[in-house]
Motif scaffolding. Structure first.
Motif, PDB file in Angstrom:
ATOM      1  N   SER A  87      -6.931   9.984  34.895  1.00 45.11           N
ATOM      2  CA  SER A  87      -5.858  10.075  35.893  1.00 45.11           C
ATOM      3  C   SER A  87      -5.736   8.777  36.679  1.00 45.11           C
ATOM      4  O   SER A  87      -4.624   8.300  36.946  1.00 45.11           O
ATOM      5  N   ILE A  88      -6.861   8.201  37.045  1.00 47.95           N
ATOM      6  CA  ILE A  88      -6.846   6.927  37.775  1.00 47.95           C
ATOM      7  C   ILE A  88      -6.266   5.826  36.895  1.00 47.95           C
ATOM      8  O   ILE A  88      -5.416   5.038  37.341  1.00 47.95           O
ATOM      9  N   GLU A  95      -1.714   2.192  35.680  1.00 50.68           N
ATOM     10  CA  GLU A  95      -0.718   1.703  34.720  1.00 50.68           C
ATOM     11  C   GLU A  95       0.701   1.990  35.210  1.00 50.68           C
ATOM     12  O   GLU A  95       1.578   1.132  35.138  1.00 50.68           O
ATOM     13  N   ARG A  96       0.927   3.203  35.738  1.00 47.45           N
ATOM     14  CA  ARG A  96       2.255   3.567  36.236  1.00 47.45           C
ATOM     15  C   ARG A  96       2.670   2.646  37.386  1.00 47.45           C
ATOM     16  O   ARG A  96       3.804   2.167  37.439  1.00 47.45           O
ATOM     17  N   GLN A 123       5.803   0.087  37.643  1.00 45.71           N
ATOM     18  CA  GLN A 123       6.742   0.117  38.763  1.00 45.71           C
ATOM     19  C   GLN A 123       6.912  -1.264  39.376  1.00 45.71           C
ATOM     20  O   GLN A 123       8.037  -1.687  39.672  1.00 45.71           O
ATOM     21  N   ARG A 124       5.798  -1.983  39.581  1.00 46.82           N
ATOM     22  CA  ARG A 124       5.877  -3.343  40.142  1.00 46.82           C
ATOM     23  C   ARG A 124       6.691  -4.254  39.224  1.00 46.82           C
ATOM     24  O   ARG A 124       7.534  -5.028  39.689  1.00 46.82           O
ATOM     25  N   GLU A 125       6.423  -4.163  37.914  1.00 44.30           N
ATOM     26  CA  GLU A 125       7.151  -5.005  36.964  1.00 44.30           C
ATOM     27  C   GLU A 125       8.636  -4.659  36.950  1.00 44.30           C
ATOM     28  O   GLU A 125       9.485  -5.552  36.880  1.00 44.30           O
ATOM     29  N   PHE A 126       8.954  -3.363  37.020  1.00 39.43           N
ATOM     30  CA  PHE A 126      10.351  -2.920  37.048  1.00 39.43           C
ATOM     31  C   PHE A 126      11.067  -3.475  38.272  1.00 39.43           C
ATOM     32  O   PHE A 126      12.177  -4.015  38.179  1.00 39.43           O
ATOM     33  N   LEU A 127      10.414  -3.363  39.433  1.00 41.86           N
ATOM     34  CA  LEU A 127      11.012  -3.887  40.661  1.00 41.86           C
ATOM     35  C   LEU A 127      11.183  -5.401  40.597  1.00 41.86           C
ATOM     36  O   LEU A 127      12.220  -5.934  41.021  1.00 41.86           O
ATOM     37  N   ALA A 128      10.198  -6.088  40.054  1.00 46.52           N
ATOM     38  CA  ALA A 128      10.284  -7.548  39.936  1.00 46.52           C
ATOM     39  C   ALA A 128      11.463  -7.938  39.044  1.00 46.52           C
ATOM     40  O   ALA A 128      12.218  -8.870  39.365  1.00 46.52           O
TER      41      ALA A 128
END
Length: 89
Positions: free
Chosen positions: A37-38, A43-44, A48-53
């Protein structure tokens, strides 16, 4: 061989622990479930960071070039991609 480390102890409500234990697959331990889970959360968040960037870079590029794409065109392209993927099944 690489040394291992531990996560801090985690106190949770009994209901959460019970729900987690009931979610285990055959042969899976609570520790391995928590570790997985961690890993998935890390990874998620990276995705998300890459998507926002990428989104922010695209916005800056659009501002710089003045080349914008309408929301209707984006939605249409996504619908076309979805239809193509469905037709492959």
């Amino acid at each position: 061989m690489m040394k291992t480390a531990t996560f801090p102890s985690l106190r949770v409500e009994p209901e959460l622990r019970e729900a987690a234990e009931q979610s285990l697959h055959e042969g899976e331990t609570l520790s391995s479930f928590v570790e997985q889970s961690i890993r998935e959360s890390i990874e998620r968040r990276r995705y998300q960071r890459e998507f926002l960037a990428r989104g922010l870079a695209s916005r800056e590029d659009a501002k710089r070039t003045g080349n914008y794409v309408s929301s209707e065109a984006v939605v249409q392209r996504l619908e076309d991609m979805l239809a193509a993927a469905r037709s492959k099944k």
